[in-house]
Design a protein around this motif. Structure first.
Motif, mmCIF file in Angstrom:
data_model
loop_
_atom_site.group_PDB
_atom_site.id
_atom_site.type_symbol
_atom_site.label_atom_id
_atom_site.label_comp_id
_atom_site.label_asym_id
_atom_site.label_seq_id
_atom_site.Cartn_x
_atom_site.Cartn_y
_atom_site.Cartn_z
ATOM 1 N N ARG A 71 24.435 48.889 28.019
ATOM 2 C CA ARG A 71 25.524 48.209 27.313
ATOM 3 C C ARG A 71 26.584 47.712 28.278
ATOM 4 N N TRP A 72 26.673 48.335 29.480
ATOM 5 C CA TRP A 72 27.742 47.951 30.395
ATOM 6 C C TRP A 72 27.298 47.807 31.854
ATOM 7 N N SER A 73 26.042 48.066 32.167
ATOM 8 C CA SER A 73 25.624 48.043 33.566
ATOM 9 C C SER A 73 24.244 47.410 33.751
ATOM 10 N N ARG A 74 24.069 46.702 34.888
ATOM 11 C CA ARG A 74 22.775 46.148 35.274
ATOM 12 C C ARG A 74 22.060 47.037 36.286
ATOM 13 N N MET A 75 22.580 48.223 36.545
ATOM 14 C CA MET A 75 21.975 49.084 37.554
ATOM 15 C C MET A 75 20.488 49.302 37.255
ATOM 16 N N PRO A 76 19.635 49.335 38.282
ATOM 17 C CA PRO A 76 18.220 49.634 38.038
ATOM 18 C C PRO A 76 18.048 51.015 37.424
ATOM 19 N N ILE A 77 17.144 51.102 36.451
ATOM 20 C CA ILE A 77 16.849 52.374 35.792
ATOM 21 C C ILE A 77 15.344 52.605 35.841
ATOM 22 N N LEU A 78 14.953 53.735 36.417
ATOM 23 C CA LEU A 78 13.558 54.162 36.409
ATOM 24 C C LEU A 78 13.433 55.356 35.476
ATOM 25 N N VAL A 79 12.475 55.300 34.585
ATOM 26 C CA VAL A 79 12.194 56.426 33.706
ATOM 27 C C VAL A 79 11.092 57.263 34.344
ATOM 28 N N LEU A 80 11.351 58.548 34.479
ATOM 29 C CA LEU A 80 10.407 59.476 35.098
ATOM 30 C C LEU A 80 10.089 60.550 34.078
#
Length: 225
Positions: A71-80
């Protein structure tokens, strides 16, 4: 990549310890969290450069954490996660995750996926050309060359390849590709997508097998070069 802070949310202490070591050895600083609430607090107070999130947390769902961060960030997110079902992968990716790594995981693969996601954030949106292992896309001229020879693509094939290449390394779900390339009315028409992927591969891939467009069965495709 040295010195970048990576939020790591997992409720298993041994996984957190392992990730701290893996990230430290790769030049990152791990920011640990054991709950969804703690992860969101740490992400908001001092935003990290990327996040690695478990799906099953004691106080919530990693998918919801992912959706909230998006909702507020473009940071990369990896689901582990140890949850390897296709539906779980699709839910996470459609909530905004950049990639999905299933436990047990290899340290080198995890770091490579993380680095690829961080590179994508740093690339400009108006990159004029995309080059990878002998394949070159000229986005302005809308042409494709492989090993210097022009490859003739249909407009849909070019748009499909362009979308994958702009998200290099990212696992794109069937739905995401269909909506992006064809529009919302085609969101569930996986047969259309598979047919065009097959045609695209015949034109750009080497005889020995897929080099550029890789399949994650039941989930989607990624530009892997």
């Amino acid at each position: 990549m040295t010195g970048r802070r990576i939020l790591v949310c997992d409720d298993e202490p041994q996984i957190l310890r392992a990730l701290k070591v893996i990230l430290r050895d790769a030049g990152f600083e791990a920011v640990p969290a054991e709950t969804a609430e703690e992860a969101l607090d740490r992400a908001a107070v001092h935003p990290p450069d990327a996040a690695i999130l478990d799906l099953v947390l004691p106080d919530g769902d990693g998918v919801e954490v992912c959706r909230e961060i998006r909702r507020w960030s473009r940071m990369p997110i990896l689901v582990l996660s140890a949850v390897g079902e296709e539906d779980a992968k699709v839910r996470a990716l459609e909530a905004g995750a950049d990639d999905y790594v299933t436990k047990p995981f290899g340290a080198r693969e995890l770091v490579a996926r993380l680095q690829a996601a961080l590179r994508r954030v740093g690339e400009g949106p108006d990159e004029p050309t995309i080059a990878a292992e002998g394949l070159e896309l000229d986005l302005a001229a809308r042409t494709v060359r492989r090993d210097g020879a022009e490859v003739h693509l249909t407009p849909i094939e070019f748009r499909l390849l362009e979308t994958l290449a702009r998200n290099r390394g990212r696992l794109m779900t069937h739905r995401a590709l269909l909506v992006e390339v064809w529009g919302p009315e085609y969101a569930d028409d996986v047969t259309v997508l598979r047919g065009h992927i097959a045609n695209l591969r015949r034109k750009i891939e080497p005889p020995e097998g897929p080099r550029y467009v890789r399949t994650d069965p039941g989930v989607g495709y990624r530009f892997a070069a």
